[in-house]
Motif scaffolding. Structure first.
Motif, PDB file in Angstrom:
ATOM      1  N   HIS A   6       1.051  36.424  31.544  1.00 52.13           N
ATOM      2  CA  HIS A   6       1.525  36.961  30.270  1.00 52.13           C
ATOM      3  C   HIS A   6       2.891  36.385  29.963  1.00 52.13           C
ATOM      4  O   HIS A   6       3.794  36.448  30.785  1.00 52.13           O
ATOM      5  CB  HIS A   6       1.627  38.491  30.319  1.00 52.13           C
ATOM      6  N   THR A   7       3.041  35.806  28.809  1.00 49.09           N
ATOM      7  CA  THR A   7       4.328  35.286  28.392  1.00 49.09           C
ATOM      8  C   THR A   7       5.007  36.351  27.558  1.00 49.09           C
ATOM      9  O   THR A   7       4.456  36.826  26.580  1.00 49.09           O
ATOM     10  CB  THR A   7       4.145  34.005  27.568  1.00 49.09           C
ATOM     11  N   ARG A   8       6.185  36.713  27.963  1.00 48.98           N
ATOM     12  CA  ARG A   8       6.936  37.725  27.222  1.00 48.98           C
ATOM     13  C   ARG A   8       7.687  37.047  26.091  1.00 48.98           C
ATOM     14  O   ARG A   8       8.331  36.034  26.290  1.00 48.98           O
ATOM     15  CB  ARG A   8       7.898  38.442  28.146  1.00 48.98           C
ATOM     16  N   THR A   9       7.635  37.642  24.943  1.00 46.20           N
ATOM     17  CA  THR A   9       8.364  37.119  23.796  1.00 46.20           C
ATOM     18  C   THR A   9       9.729  37.796  23.724  1.00 46.20           C
ATOM     19  O   THR A   9       9.920  38.878  24.273  1.00 46.20           O
ATOM     20  CB  THR A   9       7.597  37.395  22.493  1.00 46.20           C
ATOM     21  N   PRO A  10      10.689  37.179  23.055  1.00 49.51           N
ATOM     22  CA  PRO A  10      11.989  37.835  22.899  1.00 49.51           C
ATOM     23  C   PRO A  10      11.863  39.212  22.235  1.00 49.51           C
ATOM     24  O   PRO A  10      12.564  40.144  22.600  1.00 49.51           O
ATOM     25  CB  PRO A  10      12.778  36.863  22.029  1.00 49.51           C
ATOM     26  N   ALA A  11      10.947  39.346  21.297  1.00 51.82           N
ATOM     27  CA  ALA A  11      10.771  40.634  20.616  1.00 51.82           C
ATOM     28  C   ALA A  11      10.245  41.691  21.582  1.00 51.82           C
ATOM     29  O   ALA A  11      10.684  42.844  21.568  1.00 51.82           O
ATOM     30  CB  ALA A  11       9.827  40.485  19.434  1.00 51.82           C
ATOM     31  N   ALA A  12       9.313  41.302  22.461  1.00 51.09           N
ATOM     32  CA  ALA A  12       8.781  42.248  23.442  1.00 51.09           C
ATOM     33  C   ALA A  12       9.859  42.653  24.431  1.00 51.09           C
ATOM     34  O   ALA A  12       9.980  43.826  24.804  1.00 51.09           O
ATOM     35  CB  ALA A  12       7.586  41.641  24.177  1.00 51.09           C
ATOM     36  N   ALA A  13      10.684  41.690  24.855  1.00 50.48           N
ATOM     37  CA  ALA A  13      11.769  42.002  25.789  1.00 50.48           C
ATOM     38  C   ALA A  13      12.797  42.918  25.135  1.00 50.48           C
ATOM     39  O   ALA A  13      13.271  43.872  25.752  1.00 50.48           O
ATOM     40  CB  ALA A  13      12.432  40.713  26.269  1.00 50.48           C
ATOM     41  N   ALA A  14      13.133  42.658  23.892  1.00 52.65           N
ATOM     42  CA  ALA A  14      14.099  43.499  23.177  1.00 52.65           C
ATOM     43  C   ALA A  14      13.564  44.916  23.009  1.00 52.65           C
ATOM     44  O   ALA A  14      14.306  45.886  23.158  1.00 52.65           O
ATOM     45  CB  ALA A  14      14.428  42.891  21.818  1.00 52.65           C
ATOM     46  N   GLY A  15      12.278  45.054  22.731  1.00 52.98           N
ATOM     47  CA  GLY A  15      11.668  46.372  22.598  1.00 52.98           C
ATOM     48  C   GLY A  15      11.702  47.144  23.907  1.00 52.98           C
ATOM     49  O   GLY A  15      11.982  48.342  23.934  1.00 52.98           O
ATOM     50  N   PHE A  16      11.440  46.437  25.019  1.00 52.01           N
ATOM     51  CA  PHE A  16      11.488  47.080  26.332  1.00 52.01           C
ATOM     52  C   PHE A  16      12.907  47.547  26.645  1.00 52.01           C
ATOM     53  O   PHE A  16      13.124  48.678  27.057  1.00 52.01           O
ATOM     54  CB  PHE A  16      11.005  46.115  27.414  1.00 52.01           C
ATOM     55  N   LEU A  17      13.884  46.672  26.438  1.00 51.07           N
ATOM     56  CA  LEU A  17      15.269  47.014  26.759  1.00 51.07           C
ATOM     57  C   LEU A  17      15.807  48.137  25.889  1.00 51.07           C
ATOM     58  O   LEU A  17      16.614  48.945  26.337  1.00 51.07           O
ATOM     59  CB  LEU A  17      16.159  45.779  26.642  1.00 51.07           C
ATOM     60  N   ALA A  18      15.346  48.212  24.659  1.00 43.34           N
ATOM     61  CA  ALA A  18      15.810  49.271  23.758  1.00 43.34           C
ATOM     62  C   ALA A  18      15.394  50.647  24.261  1.00 43.34           C
ATOM     63  O   ALA A  18      16.064  51.639  23.984  1.00 43.34           O
ATOM     64  CB  ALA A  18      15.275  49.036  22.355  1.00 43.34           C
ATOM     65  N   ALA A  19      14.309  50.712  25.018  1.00 44.66           N
ATOM     66  CA  ALA A  19      13.821  51.995  25.528  1.00 44.66           C
ATOM     67  C   ALA A  19      14.508  52.402  26.827  1.00 44.66           C
ATOM     68  O   ALA A  19      14.275  53.493  27.332  1.00 44.66           O
ATOM     69  CB  ALA A  19      12.314  51.927  25.747  1.00 44.66           C
ATOM     70  N   GLN A  20      15.353  51.537  27.388  1.00 46.72           N
ATOM     71  CA  GLN A  20      16.023  51.833  28.655  1.00 46.72           C
ATOM     72  C   GLN A  20      17.410  52.408  28.390  1.00 46.72           C
ATOM     73  O   GLN A  20      18.110  51.974  27.490  1.00 46.72           O
ATOM     74  CB  GLN A  20      16.154  50.571  29.508  1.00 46.72           C
ATOM     75  N   GLU A  21      17.800  53.379  29.183  1.00 53.82           N
ATOM     76  CA  GLU A  21      19.107  54.002  29.044  1.00 53.82           C
ATOM     77  C   GLU A  21      19.775  54.064  30.411  1.00 53.82           C
ATOM     78  O   GLU A  21      19.198  54.577  31.366  1.00 53.82           O
ATOM     79  CB  GLU A  21      18.955  55.420  28.479  1.00 53.82           C
ATOM     80  N   ILE A  22      21.000  53.526  30.516  1.00 55.13           N
ATOM     81  CA  ILE A  22      21.763  53.627  31.748  1.00 55.13           C
ATOM     82  C   ILE A  22      22.377  55.019  31.789  1.00 55.13           C
ATOM     83  O   ILE A  22      23.062  55.429  30.862  1.00 55.13           O
ATOM     84  CB  ILE A  22      22.880  52.561  31.816  1.00 55.13           C
ATOM     85  N   THR A  23      22.112  55.760  32.848  1.00 55.46           N
ATOM     86  CA  THR A  23      22.622  57.116  32.993  1.00 55.46           C
ATOM     87  C   THR A  23      23.438  57.212  34.284  1.00 55.46           C
ATOM     88  O   THR A  23      23.240  56.429  35.210  1.00 55.46           O
ATOM     89  CB  THR A  23      21.469  58.135  33.016  1.00 55.46           C
ATOM     90  N   THR A  24      24.355  58.157  34.341  1.00 53.33           N
ATOM     91  CA  THR A  24      25.244  58.324  35.493  1.00 53.33           C
ATOM     92  C   THR A  24      25.275  59.790  35.902  1.00 53.33           C
ATOM     93  O   THR A  24      25.223  60.681  35.056  1.00 53.33           O
ATOM     94  CB  THR A  24      26.668  57.851  35.136  1.00 53.33           C
ATOM     95  N   THR A  25      25.349  60.033  37.218  1.00 56.75           N
ATOM     96  CA  THR A  25      25.428  61.387  37.742  1.00 56.75           C
ATOM     97  C   THR A  25      26.166  61.362  39.076  1.00 56.75           C
ATOM     98  O   THR A  25      26.533  60.299  39.572  1.00 56.75           O
ATOM     99  CB  THR A  25      24.029  62.014  37.915  1.00 56.75           C
ATOM    100  N   GLU A  26      26.351  62.518  39.660  1.00 57.03           N
ATOM    101  CA  GLU A  26      26.958  62.628  40.980  1.00 57.03           C
ATOM    102  C   GLU A  26      25.853  62.692  42.018  1.00 57.03           C
ATOM    103  O   GLU A  26      24.870  63.422  41.860  1.00 57.03           O
ATOM    104  CB  GLU A  26      27.813  63.894  41.043  1.00 57.03           C
ATOM    105  N   CYS A  27      26.001  61.936  43.098  1.00 53.01           N
ATOM    106  CA  CYS A  27      25.024  61.938  44.185  1.00 53.01           C
ATOM    107  C   CYS A  27      24.984  63.322  44.818  1.00 53.01           C
ATOM    108  O   CYS A  27      26.025  63.896  45.142  1.00 53.01           O
ATOM    109  CB  CYS A  27      25.408  60.885  45.225  1.00 53.01           C
ATOM    110  N   ARG A  28      23.793  63.853  44.999  1.00 51.96           N
ATOM    111  CA  ARG A  28      23.634  65.165  45.626  1.00 51.96           C
ATOM    112  C   ARG A  28      23.802  65.106  47.135  1.00 51.96           C
ATOM    113  O   ARG A  28      23.918  66.128  47.789  1.00 51.96           O
ATOM    114  CB  ARG A  28      22.265  65.737  45.283  1.00 51.96           C
ATOM    115  N   GLY A  29      23.814  63.894  47.677  1.00 49.08           N
ATOM    116  CA  GLY A  29      23.970  63.753  49.120  1.00 49.08           C
ATOM    117  C   GLY A  29      25.420  63.630  49.565  1.00 49.08           C
ATOM    118  O   GLY A  29      25.851  64.274  50.513  1.00 49.08           O
ATOM    119  N   CYS A  30      26.217  62.791  48.862  1.00 48.96           N
ATOM    120  CA  CYS A  30      27.587  62.540  49.314  1.00 48.96           C
ATOM    121  C   CYS A  30      28.642  62.710  48.227  1.00 48.96           C
ATOM    122  O   CYS A  30      29.829  62.626  48.513  1.00 48.96           O
ATOM    123  CB  CYS A  30      27.692  61.134  49.899  1.00 48.96           C
TER     124      CYS A  30
END
Length: 83
Positions: free
Chosen positions: A14-38
Protein backbone atom coordinates in the motif's frame (compact mmCIF):
# COMPACT_ATOMS: atom_id res chain seq x y z
CA UNK A 1 33.98 -17.93 -1.33
CA UNK A 2 30.59 -17.31 -2.86
CA UNK A 3 27.98 -15.13 -1.20
CA UNK A 4 24.34 -16.05 -1.28
CA UNK A 5 22.19 -13.55 -3.07
CA UNK A 6 19.37 -12.23 -0.97
CA UNK A 7 16.01 -11.87 -2.70
CA UNK A 8 14.90 -8.31 -3.24
CA UNK A 9 12.34 -7.08 -0.77
CA UNK A 10 8.82 -7.02 -2.13
CA UNK A 11 7.41 -3.53 -2.61
CA UNK A 12 5.05 -2.27 0.03
CA UNK A 13 1.51 -3.40 -0.79
CA UNK A 14 0.00 0.00 0.00
CA UNK A 15 1.40 3.36 -0.98
CA UNK A 16 0.45 6.07 1.44
CA UNK A 17 -0.43 9.41 -0.06
CA UNK A 18 0.40 12.72 1.62
CA UNK A 19 -3.33 13.29 2.13
CA UNK A 20 -3.74 9.91 3.87
CA UNK A 21 -0.73 10.62 6.09
CA UNK A 22 -2.04 14.08 6.98
CA UNK A 23 -5.45 12.61 7.85
CA UNK A 24 -3.84 10.01 10.11
CA UNK A 25 -1.66 12.57 11.89
CA UNK A 26 -4.58 14.94 12.40
CA UNK A 27 -6.32 12.26 14.48
CA UNK A 28 -3.31 11.85 16.81
CA UNK A 29 -2.94 13.90 19.98
CA UNK A 30 0.18 14.12 22.14
CA UNK A 31 -0.92 13.92 25.77
CA UNK A 32 1.05 14.23 29.03
CA UNK A 33 0.46 12.86 32.53
CA UNK A 34 2.29 11.87 35.69
CA UNK A 35 3.62 8.31 35.88
CA UNK A 36 1.68 6.29 38.44
CA UNK A 37 4.78 4.25 39.19
CA UNK A 38 7.48 6.85 39.92
CA UNK A 39 5.91 10.30 39.41
CA UNK A 40 7.91 11.25 36.31
CA UNK A 41 6.18 13.28 33.62
CA UNK A 42 5.37 11.02 30.66
CA UNK A 43 3.94 11.84 27.25
CA UNK A 44 2.02 9.55 24.96
CA UNK A 45 -0.32 9.44 22.02
CA UNK A 46 -4.07 9.60 22.57
CA UNK A 47 -3.82 8.88 26.31
CA UNK A 48 -1.62 5.79 26.11
CA UNK A 49 1.58 6.05 28.12
CA UNK A 50 4.78 4.16 28.87
CA UNK A 51 7.34 5.43 31.38
CA UNK A 52 10.96 5.21 30.28
CA UNK A 53 12.17 5.59 33.89
CA UNK A 54 10.35 2.77 35.72
CA UNK A 55 8.64 0.86 32.89
CA UNK A 56 5.04 1.58 33.97
CA UNK A 57 2.40 1.51 31.25
CA UNK A 58 -1.25 2.38 31.56
CA UNK A 59 -3.90 -0.14 30.48
CA UNK A 60 -4.83 0.01 26.79
CA UNK A 61 -8.49 0.73 27.56
CA UNK A 62 -7.59 4.05 29.23
CA UNK A 63 -6.70 5.62 25.88
CA UNK A 64 -8.80 8.43 24.43
CA UNK A 65 -9.81 6.49 21.30
CA UNK A 66 -10.47 2.87 20.42
CA UNK A 67 -7.46 0.99 19.10
CA UNK A 68 -7.60 0.04 15.43
CA UNK A 69 -8.55 -3.52 14.55
CA UNK A 70 -6.05 -6.02 13.19
CA UNK A 71 -7.75 -5.73 9.81
CA UNK A 72 -6.86 -2.01 9.72
CA UNK A 73 -3.13 -2.86 9.90
CA UNK A 74 -1.62 -2.66 6.39
CA UNK A 75 0.64 -5.63 7.27
CA UNK A 76 -2.22 -7.85 8.46
CA UNK A 77 -1.71 -11.30 6.86
CA UNK A 78 -5.40 -11.63 5.96
CA UNK A 79 -5.47 -8.44 3.86
CA UNK A 80 -6.10 -9.05 0.19
CA UNK A 81 -3.53 -7.58 -2.16
CA UNK A 82 -4.49 -4.28 -3.74
CA UNK A 83 -7.21 -3.42 -1.22
Amino acid sequence: MTRKKHPKAAPAPHTRTPAAAAGFLAAQEITTTECRGCGSQVSGVNGRYACGVCGWTNPWHEGHQDLPTAEADPDWPGRKRGS
